[in-house]
Design a protein around this motif. Structure first.
Motif, short mmCIF file in Angstrom:
data_model
loop_
_atom_site.label_atom_id
_atom_site.label_comp_id
_atom_site.label_asym_id
_atom_site.label_seq_id
_atom_site.Cartn_x
_atom_site.Cartn_y
_atom_site.Cartn_z
N GLU A 8 8.35 10.42 0.15
CA GLU A 8 8.14 10.07 1.56
C GLU A 8 7.73 8.60 1.71
OE1 GLU A 8 4.80 11.06 4.99
OE2 GLU A 8 5.19 12.55 3.42
N ASN A 9 6.81 8.15 0.85
CA ASN A 9 6.33 6.77 0.95
C ASN A 9 7.34 5.76 0.42
OD1 ASN A 9 3.34 6.56 1.93
ND2 ASN A 9 3.38 8.40 0.66
N ASN A 64 3.10 16.56 -4.81
CA ASN A 64 2.87 15.15 -5.16
C ASN A 64 4.17 14.36 -5.16
OD1 ASN A 64 0.10 15.48 -5.45
ND2 ASN A 64 0.25 15.98 -7.64
N LEU A 65 5.24 14.95 -5.72
CA LEU A 65 6.53 14.25 -5.76
C LEU A 65 7.10 14.05 -4.36
CD1 LEU A 65 8.19 15.94 -8.88
CD2 LEU A 65 7.32 13.60 -8.70
N ASN A 66 6.94 15.05 -3.49
CA ASN A 66 7.43 14.92 -2.11
C ASN A 66 6.68 13.82 -1.35
OD1 ASN A 66 9.56 16.77 -1.89
ND2 ASN A 66 8.14 18.50 -1.77
N HIS A 116 0.92 9.01 -6.41
CA HIS A 116 1.20 10.44 -6.29
C HIS A 116 2.18 10.90 -7.36
CE1 HIS A 116 -1.09 11.76 -2.84
NE2 HIS A 116 -0.72 10.70 -2.15
N SER A 117 3.07 10.04 -7.75
CA SER A 117 4.03 10.43 -8.80
C SER A 117 3.38 10.45 -10.18
CB SER A 117 5.23 9.49 -8.81
OG SER A 117 4.82 8.19 -9.22
N LYS A 118 2.22 9.80 -10.32
CA LYS A 118 1.53 9.74 -11.60
C LYS A 118 0.50 10.86 -11.78
CE LYS A 118 1.81 4.90 -13.05
NZ LYS A 118 2.10 5.19 -14.47
N LEU A 119 0.05 11.47 -10.71
CA LEU A 119 -0.97 12.52 -10.82
C LEU A 119 -0.51 13.62 -11.80
CD1 LEU A 119 -2.08 12.86 -7.10
CD2 LEU A 119 -3.58 12.30 -9.01
N ILE A 120 -1.43 14.04 -12.66
CA ILE A 120 -1.11 15.03 -13.69
C ILE A 120 -1.60 16.41 -13.23
CG2 ILE A 120 -1.50 15.72 -16.09
CD1 ILE A 120 -2.04 12.75 -16.71
N ALA A 163 0.84 -1.20 0.00
CA ALA A 163 0.00 0.00 0.00
C ALA A 163 0.88 1.26 0.00
CB ALA A 163 -0.93 -0.01 1.21
N ARG A 164 1.92 1.27 0.80
CA ARG A 164 2.85 2.41 0.82
C ARG A 164 3.48 2.61 -0.57
NH1 ARG A 164 3.63 6.19 5.06
NH2 ARG A 164 3.17 5.16 7.04
#
Length: 660
Positions: free
Chosen positions: A612-613, A606-608, A592-596, A584-585
């Motif tokens: 973090e995860n 989003n990248l941070n 979050h890295s895929k969100l446009i 899940a992590r």
């Protein structure tokens, strides 16, 4: 079924005798008839009258039966004493064989001891039979030590005799009862010894003699009431059927599952042949056996068991109407019983269809989880040989049924395949059968009253859609199948109280997160195909971000459910949640890295969160040596991203600074 459930059935059961005069030489006909009457009354009290005993005196009839059996025993012993005095003056007096250890073994049972039809052999059998019935009586009244003593006395009596048609039934019955007794004490290996001894005696007797043997009740029956050969055979075969049933339980407890399944299958078949079964109980046992075959990939046997269960359960009759159930308590209980058991059989059918689709998927998928068309073509070419092997296997299998039910069972089998479906058309046929049984199961296991069962059925329904989607080549239709899964699970997940259904909610959260994730990947693939090197339009981006955020939300809800009341993540993840939590992590980071977004500050946020995860996965695995083995692929990718993402974040920060 519990092992003890057959105790009551054994009393009037199997054995047999040649048509000889049953009274001992020194017993006159009046005395003998008195003994027979007492025995018959004891049987009646045990089998019939005891059913009506009051709750505050539940063993009243059995205590009365015990007194009658004791009187029979005393009478036999007094006559035995007289016979011995008479025999002592004779020239051909039989000598008592030396005592042998009683351990359930049968090595010398066919070669040493008195002949079964001799006066001494018959005396021993009759006394042994009364000891047997006294033993069963004490077990029935929960006096197990006294019951064991009487049963062992019976064994000692039989040690004096060779196995013959006059006593073989008693040899088997007493070992069955001792097997039940020791199994109830969790002394499985001791139980195994007695039951395998009973099995060995039956098999050797049938091989060397095979005549319909004397039933134990005939020891105390006048000549005009002796059983027919047909009834003797039926009772004897039923006793051996019980032996096989008890052995199935023993082998299961010993972990010998294949052997247990074989004995269970044979038991069910013999019950049908002897017409000695309760339809609904038999059907449930057959349906349960199917689940073993399914886990072993033996779908032909699994389907046969389920088809037989469906047909035999129909012999229990129609479900009483709701109006009839309201008028009669008996009809209400019957309605409840039939509905529940048929719903349980329907659930076994669901598992059959689901496992067949899932195993077919494993067979056909490539290394990224998509349909391998080359493998599909190869398996289709081999299909004809598979069908021929199926037909051969069917001919050699032990099939259920009689003249009345065989065609009906075959008809049910024809509605669903037992070979792996290789394309969407075949998979859909299996899916529709499974979905039909979902509807049947939900009619009884409703949310109001059966929360856990109802949700498990919904989860199976969702899994059926997921398995079918694998075979669907049209990505848009595949996405709609996953949407059906969301529609059935999401309302339940949001309505459940975490205080009472935390584990179920976690399962639903994780499945919803994965489902939204699959829909996101499908939408992105579709959009990329349609865009054809052009940038994505606003509607597509909005849809993609919605699916991405929904997946991340449910993964985060799952992770939050593991936290303390203060919201602190656990320092140590328990084994059952270790992989799900780390996956899940990893997924939250990826999502979050895929969100446009066209906004640099949102991109940075989003990248941070992704970094973090990813860091959490890497750091947890470094601190806990048992963790890396559970998430090898995720750990490798997380480690890589922990190295790459800071560079991407720094480049974004530089652009933002330059623009300012």
């Amino acid at each position: 079924m519990a092992v003890k459930c057959f105790v009551g059935i054994l009393l009037p059961s199997c054995s047999r005798m040649t048509e000889k005069k049953t009274n001992m030489a020194s017993i006159n006909s009046v005395e003998w008839r008195s003994i027979c009457d007492k025995f018959t009354n004891a049987q009646r009290l045990t089998e019939t009258e005891s059913r009506n005993d009051p709750e505050n005196d539940p063993f009243r009839s059995k205590y009365k039966a015990r007194e009658l059996l004791r009187e029979v025993y005393c009478s036999l012993k007094s006559f035995e004493a007289g016979d011995r005095e008479e025999d002592a003056g004779g020239e051909n007096c039989e000598q008592r064989p030396p005592d042998q250890p009683v351990d359930g073994q049968t090595e010398d049972a066919f070669s040493k001891g008195f002949s079964g039809d001799s006066p001494a052999g018959m005396r021993a059998a009759k006394l042994g039979a009364v000891e047997y019935y006294l033993g069963v009586n004490h077990v029935d009244t929960e006096e197990l030590s006294a019951g064991q003593e009487h049963l062992m006395n019976c064994m000692k009596m039989l040690e004096k005799c060779r196995v013959s048609s006059e006593n073989v039934s008693l040899f088997i019955h007493v070992r069955n009862q001792l097997g039940i007794l020791w199994a109830g004490r969790d002394e499985t290996e001791t139980a195994q010894g007695f039951l395998e001894s009973a099995e060995s005696i039956y098999q050797r007797y049938m091989k060397e003699d095979g005549r319909p043997p004397t039933d134990m009740t005939e020891y105390f029956t006048t000549e005009e009431n002796l059983l027919t050969h047909q009834e003797r055979t039926k009772r004897f075969e039923l006793a051996y059927t019980h032996t096989m049933y008890y052995l199935a339980q023993v082998y299961k407890n010993l972990g010998e599952n294949e052997r247990a399944a074989t004995y269970c299958h044979s038991t069910l078949q013999r019950q049908l042949q002897l017409n000695q079964f309760s339809p609904m109980e038999w059907a449930l046992n057959a349906a349960t056996l199917s689940q073993y075959y399914i886990t072993k990939g033996r779908y032909m046997e699994g389907r046969h068991c389920l088809a037989a269960a469906t047909v035999i359960s129909g012999l229990a009759g129609e479900v009483p109407s709701e109006a009839a159930a309201q008028e009669s308590e008996t009809e209400s209980e019957r309605r409840e019983h039939l509905q529940q058991k048929r719903a349980e059989i329907a659930r076994c059918w669901i598992k059959y269809c689901l496992n067949l689709l899932q195993d077919a998927k494993k067979l056909l998928e490539d290394n990224i989880g998509e349909l391998d068309t080359d493998r599909q073509d190869e398996l289709k070419r081999a299909r004809r040989q598979e069908e021929e092997e199926e037909e051969k296997g069917r001919k050699s299998a032990l099939l259920f049924g009689s003249e009345d039910t065989f065609d009906s069972i075959a008809s049910v089998e024809e509605k669903v395949m037992c070979l792996f479906p290789l394309d969407f058309t075949e998979a859909r046929t299996v899916f529709l059968v499974g979905q039909n049984y979902v509807t049947q199961a939900k009619e009884y296991f409703q949310m109001d009253g059966y929360v856990t069962d109802h949700i498990e059925i919904l989860q199976d329904h969702s899994s059926l859609f997921r398995a079918l989607a694998f075979f669907e080549e049209d990505l848009e239709r595949r996405c709609k199948m996953h949407k059906r899964r969301v529609d059935m699970l999401e309302p339940i997940c949001n309505d459940l109280n975490s205080r009472y259904y935390l584990l179920i909610r976690r399962q639903l959260m994780f499945e919803l997160a994965e489902t939204y994730n699959e829909m996101m990947d499908l939408k992105l693939t579709l959009a990329n195909r349609q865009a054809d090197n052009h940038s994505l339009d606003g509607h597509t981006i909005k849809k993609f971000n919605h699916l991405c955020s929904a997946s991340a939300k449910y993964f985060q809800m799952f992770l939050d459910s593991l936290c303390s009341p203060e919201g602190k993540p656990p320092e140590h993840l328990e084994e059952e949640v270790l992989r799900p939590a780390l996956v899940a992590r990893f997924r939250v980071a990826r999502l979050h890295s895929k969100l446009i977004s066209s906004s640099p500050p949102v991109q940075l946020e989003n990248l941070n969160r992704a970094l973090e995860n990813y860091k959490y996965v890497v750091q947890y695995c470094e601190a806990h040596p048992e963790a890396p083995a559970a998430v090898e692929t995720e750990l490798e990718l997380s480690t890589e991203m922990v190295g790459l993402l800071p560079l991407k974040i720094n480049r974004l920060k530089s652009r933002m600074a330059a623009n300012n």
